[in-house]
Design a protein around this motif. Structure first.
Motif, PDB file in Angstrom:
ATOM      1  N   THR A  32      37.003  41.435  41.351  1.00  0.00           N
ATOM      2  CA  THR A  32      35.740  42.089  41.018  1.00  0.00           C
ATOM      3  C   THR A  32      34.685  41.069  40.648  1.00  0.00           C
ATOM      4  O   THR A  32      34.976  40.064  39.994  1.00  0.00           O
ATOM      5  N   ASN A  33      33.438  41.336  41.035  1.00  0.00           N
ATOM      6  CA  ASN A  33      32.358  40.405  40.700  1.00  0.00           C
ATOM      7  C   ASN A  33      31.793  40.661  39.305  1.00  0.00           C
ATOM      8  O   ASN A  33      30.956  39.904  38.817  1.00  0.00           O
ATOM      9  N   GLU A  34      32.234  41.730  38.653  1.00  0.00           N
ATOM     10  CA  GLU A  34      31.783  42.002  37.292  1.00  0.00           C
ATOM     11  C   GLU A  34      32.742  41.357  36.291  1.00  0.00           C
ATOM     12  O   GLU A  34      33.863  40.973  36.639  1.00  0.00           O
ATOM     13  N   ALA A  35      32.300  41.312  35.040  1.00  0.00           N
ATOM     14  CA  ALA A  35      33.098  40.645  34.000  1.00  0.00           C
ATOM     15  C   ALA A  35      33.787  41.634  33.077  1.00  0.00           C
ATOM     16  O   ALA A  35      34.354  41.230  32.065  1.00  0.00           O
ATOM     17  N   TYR A  36      33.737  42.932  33.438  1.00  0.00           N
ATOM     18  CA  TYR A  36      34.166  43.965  32.504  1.00  0.00           C
ATOM     19  C   TYR A  36      35.407  44.711  32.960  1.00  0.00           C
ATOM     20  O   TYR A  36      35.649  44.907  34.149  1.00  0.00           O
ATOM     21  N   HIS A  37      36.144  45.184  31.968  1.00  0.00           N
ATOM     22  CA  HIS A  37      37.208  46.160  32.180  1.00  0.00           C
ATOM     23  C   HIS A  37      36.612  47.352  32.932  1.00  0.00           C
ATOM     24  O   HIS A  37      35.425  47.659  32.788  1.00  0.00           O
ATOM     25  N   THR A  38      37.408  48.059  33.738  1.00  0.00           N
ATOM     26  CA  THR A  38      36.889  49.185  34.510  1.00  0.00           C
ATOM     27  C   THR A  38      36.178  50.197  33.596  1.00  0.00           C
ATOM     28  O   THR A  38      36.694  50.581  32.547  1.00  0.00           O
ATOM     29  N   GLY A  69      51.028  46.707  36.208  1.00  0.00           N
ATOM     30  CA  GLY A  69      51.417  45.471  36.871  1.00  0.00           C
ATOM     31  C   GLY A  69      50.347  44.914  37.787  1.00  0.00           C
ATOM     32  O   GLY A  69      50.629  44.438  38.886  1.00  0.00           O
ATOM     33  N   VAL A  70      49.102  44.944  37.308  1.00  0.00           N
ATOM     34  CA  VAL A  70      47.962  44.508  38.115  1.00  0.00           C
ATOM     35  C   VAL A  70      47.441  43.165  37.615  1.00  0.00           C
ATOM     36  O   VAL A  70      47.198  42.990  36.413  1.00  0.00           O
ATOM     37  N   ASN A  71      47.258  42.233  38.531  1.00  0.00           N
ATOM     38  CA  ASN A  71      46.537  40.995  38.227  1.00  0.00           C
ATOM     39  C   ASN A  71      45.079  41.209  38.585  1.00  0.00           C
ATOM     40  O   ASN A  71      44.759  41.898  39.573  1.00  0.00           O
ATOM     41  N   ILE A  72      44.167  40.640  37.813  1.00  0.00           N
ATOM     42  CA  ILE A  72      42.747  40.857  38.083  1.00  0.00           C
ATOM     43  C   ILE A  72      41.970  39.558  37.967  1.00  0.00           C
ATOM     44  O   ILE A  72      42.208  38.747  37.065  1.00  0.00           O
ATOM     45  N   MET A  73      41.048  39.371  38.894  1.00  0.00           N
ATOM     46  CA  MET A  73      40.135  38.220  38.882  1.00  0.00           C
ATOM     47  C   MET A  73      38.734  38.740  38.587  1.00  0.00           C
ATOM     48  O   MET A  73      38.086  39.340  39.448  1.00  0.00           O
ATOM     49  N   PHE A  74      38.282  38.542  37.346  1.00  0.00           N
ATOM     50  CA  PHE A  74      36.939  38.963  36.954  1.00  0.00           C
ATOM     51  C   PHE A  74      35.915  37.926  37.417  1.00  0.00           C
ATOM     52  O   PHE A  74      36.234  36.756  37.630  1.00  0.00           O
ATOM     53  N   GLY A  75      34.656  38.345  37.542  1.00  0.00           N
ATOM     54  CA  GLY A  75      33.562  37.430  37.842  1.00  0.00           C
ATOM     55  C   GLY A  75      33.748  36.654  39.130  1.00  0.00           C
ATOM     56  O   GLY A  75      33.330  35.494  39.229  1.00  0.00           O
ATOM     57  N   THR A  76      34.345  37.294  40.126  1.00  0.00           N
ATOM     58  CA  THR A  76      34.678  36.610  41.381  1.00  0.00           C
ATOM     59  C   THR A  76      34.058  37.353  42.565  1.00  0.00           C
ATOM     60  O   THR A  76      34.259  38.564  42.710  1.00  0.00           O
ATOM     61  N   ASP A  77      33.326  36.643  43.383  1.00  0.00           N
ATOM     62  CA  ASP A  77      32.727  37.223  44.586  1.00  0.00           C
ATOM     63  C   ASP A  77      33.657  37.030  45.776  1.00  0.00           C
ATOM     64  O   ASP A  77      34.161  35.915  46.000  1.00  0.00           O
ATOM     65  N   VAL A  78      33.874  38.091  46.539  1.00  0.00           N
ATOM     66  CA  VAL A  78      34.583  37.957  47.812  1.00  0.00           C
ATOM     67  C   VAL A  78      33.545  37.577  48.864  1.00  0.00           C
ATOM     68  O   VAL A  78      32.546  38.272  49.052  1.00  0.00           O
TER      69      VAL A  78
END
Length: 415
Positions: A32-38, A69-78
């Motif tokens: 996700t490109n945002e920095a926040y929890h959903t 069991g989810v890994n998350i990458m915050f602040g990341t642009d695809v």
């Protein structure tokens, strides 16, 4: 199996929960490109109004990612998707990277549409209103003495106005359309709501919009001049289809998907505001940019990814449940066809039916109790009992269903 999800809103959550119903072990990565929890995007106007806070805005508990069991990458642009090698390329700060996938969900949502307007770059304090960052910007920049100018009288612009009305009493909203909420209300319903908005101190300039800007001055197409301190651009949104299109997926107004949320690319799904689905009330494919639909479409994708292939997303309709200053609106479906309307100036009821008596759409303002029965009538494609149309119009209930339908809905118990 390695599953990658691009995006972190309702469609992504639906996908995760759909997967975990049948697959407890596959690796899930959210980028996700945002920095926040959903969080729940519709609540950003309530944050402005002080009616909620960051904790209560969370769409799922803090433990959601860990629990599933989810890994998350915050602040990341695809930056791109390579559908041939099944690889997602990303950028975080100055760091580039890539990750392979077996299955991919694109849940990139929508992006603000800002038409070209002369001098817009001269406005120092301007924002859109679609994200938590936008709400924070307004919290920091709007004071009780601020003059706020909002371009766009759709759902986004008006919810922004409502939220800001708790901070400042000087708000002007303009729209080139001759009425508010043209995508969900007819003219009579819009007139009723325009009175509510005006009574709460918001000035509406309809059939008019900004032609050019010079700093904090807007020159309107009508010749009027609007002075402001903060500008909100809420003209509209467009599906964020760029990644899918560049990857080779078929794209129309949104990413084209089938009833299982599959795109035209192998092992690639799409859900939410970026994707199209089939609207059963109008029999067309369209983008249904609503949180419940986004979640349901994402959940369908997740189930299919996990191997459950008999749960299609096949009952989608446009729906809106929203309120402004205590007056509630509930609408759904299509407004094309024979109709019946009743209003007393404060409440408004509209039902739209086609020739075979099946309800395809409705608008209800004011008293919305039991209006979900209308939604059920549309989804089930059940004909309205002709002898009970007047009762159904103002007091929705089982009387609107045929004897056979009542029997089925009551679990085989006759009433």
């Amino acid at each position: 199996m390695k599953i990658v999800i691009i995006g972190n809103s309702a469609a992504a959550v639906g996908c995760i929960e759909g997967i975990r119903l049948a697959d407890k072990n596959s690796e899930i990565l959210v980028i996700t490109n945002e920095a926040y929890h959903t969080y729940s995007r519709p609540l950003i106007s309530y944050l402005l109004a002080g009616k909620t806070d960051l904790e209560r805005m969370k769409y799922r508990p803090d433990s959601f990612y860990e629990d599933n069991g989810v890994n998350i990458m915050f602040g990341t642009d695809v930056t791109s998707v390579d559908s041939k090698s099944q690889t997602v390329h990303w950028l975080r700060g100055n760091v580039n990277g890539s990750v392979p996938y077996d299955k991919l969900l694109i849940a990139t949502g929508s992006v603000p549409f800002v038409p070209p307007m002369s001098g817009l770059e001269s406005v120092k304090k301007q924002t859109t209103f679609m994200s938590l960052d936008d709400a924070k910007f307004l919290q920091e920049n709007v004071t009780p003495t601020s003059r706020v100018f909002i371009i766009g009288a759709g759902l986004i612009g008006l919810k922004c106005a409502e939220g800001l009305s708790e901070i400042t009493g000087d708000i002007t909203v303009c729209d080139l359309a001759p009425q508010i909420l043209p995508s969900i209300l007819d003219k009579d319903a819009a007139n009723l709501m325009q009175k509510v908005i005006a009574e709460n101190g918001v000035k509406l300039l309809l059939g008019d919009t900004a032609d050019k800007f010079d700093g904090n001055t807007a020159y309107m197409k009508s010749g009027a001049v609007v002075e402001f301190d903060v500008l909100v651009l809420a003209v509209g949104v467009r599906s964020n289809v760029a990644l899918a299109k560049d990857a080779g997926a078929e794209v129309s107004r949104g990413i084209v998907t089938d009833e299982f949320a599959r795109t035209t690319l192998v092992n690639v799904y799409a859900a939410g505001d970026c994707a199209e689905s089939f609207d059963i009330s109008a029999n067309v494919n369209r983008v249904l940019a609503l949180l419940p639909n986004a979640y349901a479409q994402g959940r369908t994708a997740g189930l299919h990814i996990a191997g459950i292939t008999n749960k299609p997303y096949d009952n989608a309709i446009p729906m809106n449940a929203i309120g402004f200053w205590g007056t509630h609106i509930l609408s759904a479906g299509s407004y094309s066809g024979d109709l019946t309307i009743e209003t007393d100036g404060e409440t408004y009821y509209r039902l739209t039916a086609i020739e075979n008596g099946k309800l395809v759409g409705y608008i209800r303002i004011g008293d919305i109790r039991r209006a979900g029965i209308y939604t059920d009538l549309i989804r089930s494609k059940t004909a309205i009992n002709k002898l009970s149309v007047d009762i159904t119009k103002t007091s929705p209930g089982l009387a609107g269903f045929s004897k056979e339908a009542r029997f089925a809905k009551l679990g085989g118990v006759e009433r």
